[in-house]
Design a protein around this motif. Structure first.
Motif, PDB file in Angstrom:
ATOM      1  N   ALA A  94      38.282 -10.571 -11.301  1.00 31.59           N
ATOM      2  CA  ALA A  94      39.022  -9.402 -11.769  1.00 31.59           C
ATOM      3  C   ALA A  94      40.373  -9.866 -12.299  1.00 31.59           C
ATOM      4  O   ALA A  94      41.257 -10.255 -11.532  1.00 31.59           O
ATOM      5  CB  ALA A  94      39.208  -8.398 -10.632  1.00 31.59           C
ATOM      6  N   LEU A  95      40.525  -9.849 -13.611  1.00 30.35           N
ATOM      7  CA  LEU A  95      41.740 -10.312 -14.281  1.00 30.35           C
ATOM      8  C   LEU A  95      42.403  -9.157 -15.006  1.00 30.35           C
ATOM      9  O   LEU A  95      41.739  -8.401 -15.714  1.00 30.35           O
ATOM     10  CB  LEU A  95      41.403 -11.401 -15.312  1.00 30.35           C
ATOM     11  N   GLY A  96      43.711  -9.047 -14.843  1.00 30.93           N
ATOM     12  CA  GLY A  96      44.455  -8.068 -15.612  1.00 30.93           C
ATOM     13  C   GLY A  96      44.758  -8.594 -17.006  1.00 30.93           C
ATOM     14  O   GLY A  96      44.643  -9.792 -17.270  1.00 30.93           O
ATOM     15  N   LEU A 145      40.599  -6.118 -16.887  1.00 31.37           N
ATOM     16  CA  LEU A 145      40.819  -4.914 -16.092  1.00 31.37           C
ATOM     17  C   LEU A 145      42.167  -4.298 -16.453  1.00 31.37           C
ATOM     18  O   LEU A 145      43.210  -4.730 -15.974  1.00 31.37           O
ATOM     19  CB  LEU A 145      40.752  -5.256 -14.605  1.00 31.37           C
ATOM     20  N   TYR A 146      42.139  -3.295 -17.293  1.00 29.36           N
ATOM     21  CA  TYR A 146      43.361  -2.614 -17.724  1.00 29.36           C
ATOM     22  C   TYR A 146      43.734  -1.530 -16.721  1.00 29.36           C
ATOM     23  O   TYR A 146      42.865  -0.984 -16.024  1.00 29.36           O
ATOM     24  CB  TYR A 146      43.167  -2.004 -19.110  1.00 29.36           C
ATOM     25  N   PRO A 147      45.019  -1.205 -16.635  1.00 30.70           N
ATOM     26  CA  PRO A 147      45.433  -0.125 -15.732  1.00 30.70           C
ATOM     27  C   PRO A 147      44.672   1.164 -16.030  1.00 30.70           C
ATOM     28  O   PRO A 147      44.471   1.526 -17.191  1.00 30.70           O
ATOM     29  CB  PRO A 147      46.925   0.028 -16.039  1.00 30.70           C
ATOM     30  N   GLY A 148      44.229   1.828 -14.974  1.00 33.81           N
ATOM     31  CA  GLY A 148      43.501   3.077 -15.123  1.00 33.81           C
ATOM     32  C   GLY A 148      42.015   2.912 -15.344  1.00 33.81           C
ATOM     33  O   GLY A 148      41.262   3.899 -15.331  1.00 33.81           O
ATOM     34  N   LYS A 149      41.548   1.687 -15.545  1.00 36.29           N
ATOM     35  CA  LYS A 149      40.129   1.451 -15.804  1.00 36.29           C
ATOM     36  C   LYS A 149      39.375   1.345 -14.482  1.00 36.29           C
ATOM     37  O   LYS A 149      39.843   0.702 -13.536  1.00 36.29           O
ATOM     38  CB  LYS A 149      39.967   0.165 -16.610  1.00 36.29           C
ATOM     39  N   ASP A 150      38.206   1.968 -14.416  1.00 32.60           N
ATOM     40  CA  ASP A 150      37.365   1.879 -13.218  1.00 32.60           C
ATOM     41  C   ASP A 150      36.897   0.431 -13.055  1.00 32.60           C
ATOM     42  O   ASP A 150      36.218  -0.101 -13.936  1.00 32.60           O
ATOM     43  CB  ASP A 150      36.169   2.807 -13.370  1.00 32.60           C
TER      44      ASP A 150
END
Length: 413
Positions: free
Chosen positions: A150-152, A169-174
């Motif tokens: 899981a990488l931002g 994994l963007y902010p707000g993404k499930d």
């Protein structure tokens, strides 16, 4: 202030960004691995009895006895023994486990095995095909791995270890789809890369909860106080690295203990960075180095140990796959045991940190101890490691899954 309040507030106050050495790894091609495996000459295992050997039972060294293995496993059946070895009262310990490394080649596995490291927990892999081919090969260290982490979008890794935009994994993404994707593509556990700009606290919480609901466990890259606090709050099973930018609070350590979490501090990468390989500092420090010190790192390991938190021996070794940096496989784990003793562990505890503790923590019931039914992952030592932990370097012979490894490393103690 209550511990829970302190943890929540600290996430707003602390900022940090660290990078694991794997961010810069040049991955080999899967066909190169396949070709290297094809060229190996693996001896045929035979039922073997090691007689007159003193055995580390997880707490003590026994009186001389006999250990028998047949194929991959230890047995108590004495029939049809084909080879007998007189150990001359040498000491037999389980094969060592490196709980945090980055092996992506057959050469890397060979180096590990030559130093008696017979199990490797790999913390990054960019190719499903490549990692599957490395996992289980006769006579070599077993490899377990995480695939997609899981990488931002700005957590320090994506630009250096490319990930398809749809898998960031963007902010707000499930985040749950990442767990399904990882285990659908061969992951043995799930990894979160905690950093400023990485997965949010809510996303980390959801990732851990969902992975647990599916029967999986989670490790989190957390080399700063900020990321460590996030990881503890999410209840990630194993905390990777240890902060050097400050001391962990007693409240945080109590939370680690309360939720039965474990830690793999990888002290050796810090030791190298602060003493003999200053070029590693840039990988460790990222954007925040104001409060970083070797003393903080050692102090945090000591505090975890004093609190009874399970500690796993791991190195973050990458071999020579990072440009300009050599961080040896195998040898570095022996030094990690020395580091752990220097931080307050006894030699027995350090040996357990590289055998039964990581095996149990990673839910592997077939290794980490010497008894019937367990894998014949074994190291015959010339000297007693309970007298001096550096004696793990004094290797006479190594077996991986009952196959003797011929080119055993010889290390100075």
């Amino acid at each position: 202030m209550h511990c829970k309040q302190f943890i929540s507030i600290s996430l707003f106050l602390l900022e940090g960004s660290r990078a694991c050495l794997h961010d810069h790894i040049r991955a080999p091609r899967a066909q190169d691995v396949t070709e290297a495996l094809r060229k190996r000459d693996v001896p045929t295992p035979v039922k073997t009895a090691i007689r007159n050997v003193r055995v580390f039972d997880g707490n003590h060294i026994s009186e001389p006895r006999t250990v028998i293995f047949d194929g991959e496993h230890i047995t108590d059946r004495e029939d049809n023994i084909k080879q007998t070895i007189d150990a001359g009262e040498r000491i037999l310990i389980p094969g060592l486990i490196d709980a945090h490394a980055h092996v992506q080649s057959v050469e890397g596995l060979e180096n590990m095995t030559s130093y008696g490291v017979t199990t490797v927990f790999n913390m990054a892999c960019s190719s499903y095909e490549l990692c599957q081919s490395l996992k289980s090969n006769p006579g070599l260290a077993s490899l377990f791995t995480t695939m997609l982490a899981a990488l931002g979008p700005s957590g320090g890794n994506p630009n250096l270890n490319p990930v398809s935009p749809e898998l960031l994994l963007y902010p707000g993404k499930d985040p749950k789809y990442l767990v399904d994707y990882a285990f659908g593509n061969g992951s043995d556990y799930f990894k979160i890369v905690g950093a400023a700009g990485g997965p949010t606290q809510a996303q980390q919480n959801e990732l851990v909860a969902y992975a647990h609901s599916q029967g999986h466990f989670v490790v989190t890259h957390a080399p700063s106080v900020y990321s460590y606090t996030q990881a503890v709050s999410s209840q990630s099973d194993i905390l990777q690295h240890i902060p050097d930018d400050g001391l962990l609070s007693s409240c945080l350590i109590k939370s680690i203990k309360k939720h039965s979490l474990a830690g793999t501090p990888t002290m050796e990468i810090f030791r190298r960075a602060y003493t003999i390989q200053p070029e590693i500092i840039q990988f460790l420090r990222g954007n925040n180095s104001a409060n970083a010190s070797y003393e903080n790192m050692v102090g945090n390991v000591r505090h975890l140990h004093d609190a009874g938190v399970p500690i796993l021996a791991g190195t973050d070794a990458v071999g020579d796959t990072v440009p300009g940096t050599y961080f040896p496989f195998g040898e570095s784990l022996h030094q990690e045991l020395v580091n752990l003793v220097a931080a307050g562990m006894t030699p027995v505890e350090a040996l357990r940190a590289a055998t039964i503790v990581p095996a149990t923590t990673h839910r592997l019931s077939d290794r980490g101890a010497i008894r019937p039914g367990m894998r014949a992952d074994l190291i015959l030592l010339n000297s007693n490691p309970l007298v001096n932990i550096s004696n793990t370097r004094d290797i006479a012979r190594v077996w991986a899954g009952g196959v003797e490894y011929g080119n055993v490393a010889k290390l100075e103690r």
